[in-house]
Design an enzyme around this catalytic site. Structure first.
Site, mmCIF file in Angstrom:
data_model
loop_
_atom_site.group_PDB
_atom_site.id
_atom_site.type_symbol
_atom_site.label_atom_id
_atom_site.label_comp_id
_atom_site.label_asym_id
_atom_site.label_seq_id
_atom_site.Cartn_x
_atom_site.Cartn_y
_atom_site.Cartn_z
ATOM 1 C CB CYS A 113 44.191 47.944 47.249
ATOM 2 S SG CYS A 113 43.219 46.441 47.421
ATOM 3 C CG HIS A 259 47.584 46.913 45.219
ATOM 4 N ND1 HIS A 259 47.795 45.866 46.501
ATOM 5 C CD2 HIS A 259 46.262 46.375 44.877
ATOM 6 C CE1 HIS A 259 46.765 45.166 46.707
ATOM 7 N NE2 HIS A 259 45.735 45.557 45.886
ATOM 8 C CG ASN A 289 45.324 41.831 47.088
ATOM 9 O OD1 ASN A 289 45.597 42.459 47.839
ATOM 10 N ND2 ASN A 289 44.580 42.123 45.783
HETATM 11 N N1 ACO Z 1 38.026 28.833 41.029
HETATM 12 C C1 ACO Z 1 37.627 28.413 39.985
HETATM 13 N N2 ACO Z 1 36.503 28.966 39.326
HETATM 14 C C2 ACO Z 1 36.118 30.228 39.697
HETATM 15 C C3 ACO Z 1 36.805 30.703 40.770
HETATM 16 C C4 ACO Z 1 37.814 30.029 41.601
HETATM 17 N N3 ACO Z 1 38.634 30.647 42.608
HETATM 18 N N4 ACO Z 1 36.059 31.953 40.702
HETATM 19 C C5 ACO Z 1 35.528 32.205 40.048
HETATM 20 N N5 ACO Z 1 35.118 31.028 39.242
HETATM 21 C C6 ACO Z 1 34.457 30.701 38.030
HETATM 22 C C7 ACO Z 1 33.153 31.713 37.845
HETATM 23 O O1 ACO Z 1 32.413 31.430 38.655
HETATM 24 C C8 ACO Z 1 32.869 31.446 36.526
HETATM 25 O O2 ACO Z 1 32.151 30.301 36.245
HETATM 26 P P1 ACO Z 1 31.197 30.208 35.077
HETATM 27 O O3 ACO Z 1 31.662 30.646 33.853
HETATM 28 O O4 ACO Z 1 30.589 28.802 35.269
HETATM 29 O O5 ACO Z 1 30.102 31.472 35.614
HETATM 30 C C9 ACO Z 1 34.368 31.491 35.807
HETATM 31 O O6 ACO Z 1 35.230 30.962 37.000
HETATM 32 C C10 ACO Z 1 34.948 32.597 35.305
HETATM 33 O O7 ACO Z 1 34.560 33.550 35.802
HETATM 34 P P2 ACO Z 1 35.169 35.191 35.525
HETATM 35 O O8 ACO Z 1 34.693 36.208 36.461
HETATM 36 O O9 ACO Z 1 34.651 35.364 34.059
HETATM 37 O O10 ACO Z 1 36.504 34.924 35.513
HETATM 38 P P3 ACO Z 1 37.732 36.014 34.916
HETATM 39 O O11 ACO Z 1 38.286 35.346 33.978
HETATM 40 O O12 ACO Z 1 37.131 37.364 34.947
HETATM 41 O O13 ACO Z 1 38.635 36.028 36.228
HETATM 42 C C11 ACO Z 1 39.038 36.945 38.473
HETATM 43 C C12 ACO Z 1 37.856 36.147 37.626
HETATM 44 C C13 ACO Z 1 40.268 36.386 38.549
HETATM 45 C C14 ACO Z 1 38.602 37.519 39.637
HETATM 46 C C15 ACO Z 1 39.264 38.496 37.255
HETATM 47 O O14 ACO Z 1 38.047 38.872 37.069
HETATM 48 C C16 ACO Z 1 40.215 39.313 37.531
HETATM 49 O O15 ACO Z 1 41.526 39.024 37.608
HETATM 50 N N6 ACO Z 1 39.818 40.423 38.303
HETATM 51 C C17 ACO Z 1 40.765 41.235 38.981
HETATM 52 C C18 ACO Z 1 40.244 41.335 40.358
HETATM 53 C C19 ACO Z 1 41.390 41.400 41.199
HETATM 54 O O16 ACO Z 1 42.529 40.988 41.120
HETATM 55 N N7 ACO Z 1 40.998 41.615 42.554
HETATM 56 C C20 ACO Z 1 41.959 42.160 43.282
HETATM 57 C C21 ACO Z 1 41.530 42.433 44.689
HETATM 58 S S1 ACO Z 1 41.160 44.141 44.264
HETATM 59 C C22 ACO Z 1 42.493 44.693 44.269
HETATM 60 O O17 ACO Z 1 43.241 44.586 44.986
HETATM 61 C C23 ACO Z 1 42.798 46.149 43.242
#
Ligand code: ACO
Length: 332
Positions: A113, A259, A289
């Site tokens: 990224c 980004h 992304n």
């Molecule tokens: N749809 C529905 N539910 C989902 C999905 C989905 N696509 N993905 C995960 N879940 C579920 C999980 O399995 C979990 O279920 P559970 O509670 O039964 O175990 C629940 O949603 C919550 O999961 P969390 O990981 O706690 O969710 P969180 O609120 O942390 O959100 C997310 C997840 C969106 C990935 C968050 O951590 C985030 O925004 N992280 C940043 C990562 C990012 O943006 N990466 C981009 C790529 S890296 C970069 O470019 C820098």
């Protein structure tokens, strides 16, 4: 030394549109979940047979036209991607060949990224020292080919999209106060497992095996919470490094182009920096992304919309797998 300027920009987004509702049919997710967590509504996927080099090549043609140069004037290529057409060689030489250019160097940058800012920094050094006069910098990703569209991979699969963008970098006029003022690169390799594609690995013998497919070892994995928590600290830190270097305050920044990792990350970065969110260029809603390509896509789109004016102060910042993070200060 001459400052470098970005003299042309271009983007190529593949036509196939994938909405959150389309993904609902593939995995257990919802439009509401995706929008709440990431701000994404839709993204584009390239068709089979198309590689990131094709997306980058099409974007390069637009940047060359925008810079009003002939492609034969390009004396160096830098390409950033985490999704190359082949394990090796990288896409720099593929883009060189597609453009019909001969003998010039083509460098591949693998900083995920942060790839665009890392590549911009390399281009800037070559221009400042007078080594090259017209560098084509391409960032392109075809993420859609290697995402796990089952529930196991839904955290990552909903975030990513395909696209390419390119810029031409050349020396500016020394009497003009514009161009790339500074670039700032950082990394911490202790956290590679937070966001990586572990396999194929040269540590395995053989490097590729059938159980990699059955065990889903070939898909990228992410610790989303760690990525989120670290990104919202490191991107502001990188921006502050650029502000310090240029004796500038955040109030002097006209546009922050982060980004486009996740819209919640972009909003938190804005809050941490105390920059009004209206100054933050955000388009993840429509593209997802696109990793290395996200900043130059956002830049090209903002220029097309007339949002960026000559003399504006632009701050770029990125964070991603590695971890790597970076910033660049540009007077337009
Ligand atoms: N749809 C529905 N539910 C989902 C999905 C989905 N696509 N993905 C995960 N879940 C579920 C999980 O399995 C979990 O279920 P559970 O509670 O039964 O175990 C629940 O949603 C919550 O999961 P969390 O990981 O706690 O969710 P969180 O609120 O942390 O959100 C997310 C997840 C969106 C990935 C968050 O951590 C985030 O925004 N992280 C940043 C990562 C990012 O943006 N990466 C981009 C790529 S890296 C970069 O470019 C820098």
């Amino acid at each position: 030394m001459n400052r470098s300027i970005i003299s042309g920009t271009g983007r190529y987004i593949p036509p196939k549109l994938i909405t959150n509702f389309d993904l609902e049919k593939e995995m257990n997710t919802s439009d509401k979940w995706i929008q709440q967590r990431s701000g994404i509504k839709e993204r584009h996927y390239a068709e089979p047979g198309i590689g990131s080099s094709d997306l980058g090549y099409k974007a390069a043609l637009k940047a060359i036209e925008d810079a009003q140069i002939d492609k034969s004037e390009i004396d160096f290529i830098i390409a950033a991607t985490l999704s190359p057409d082949h394990y090796f060689p990288g896409i720099g030489v593929l883009i060189q060949a597609k453009l019909g250019l001969k003998n010039i160097g083509a460098l591949d940058v693998r900083n995920q990224c942060s790839g665009f800012i890392y590549a911009l920094s390399v281009a800037d050094q070559f221009i400042r020292t007078g080594t090259y006069k017209k560098i084509l910098l391409v960032a392109a990703e075809k993420q859609s080919a290697n995402l796990d569209y089952s529930d196991d991979g839904r955290d990552l699969a909903v975030l990513f999209g395909d696209g390419g963008a390119a810029v031409i970098i050349e020396p500016g006029n020394s009497d003009e106060d514009r161009g790339i003022l500074s670039t700032h690169l950082f990394s911490d390799g202790n956290y590679i497992e937070d966001l990586w594609m572990q396999r194929p690995s040269c540590k395995d013998h053989p490097c590729f095996s059938m159980d990699m497919i059955t065990d889903k070892k070939l898909f990228p994995t992410m610790n989303g919470r760690n990525v989120f928590k670290t990104a919202i600290v490191k991107m502001p830190e990188a921006v502050r490094a650029a502000l310090d270097q240029n004796n500038m305050t955040i109030e002097e920044v006209d546009h922050l182009i982060p980004h486009q990792a996740n819209d919640r990350i972009s909003q938190m970065v804005a809050r941490n920096l105390k920059i009004p969110v209206e100054k933050v260029i955000r388009n993840i809603e429509r593209y997802g992304n696109t990793t290395a390509a996200s900043i130059p896509i956002a830049l090209d789109e903002a220029l097309e919309q007339g949002r960026i004016k000559p003399g504006d102060m632009i701050m770029l910042t990125a964070f991603g797998s590695g971890y790597t993070w970076a910033s660049a200060a540009i007077r337009w």
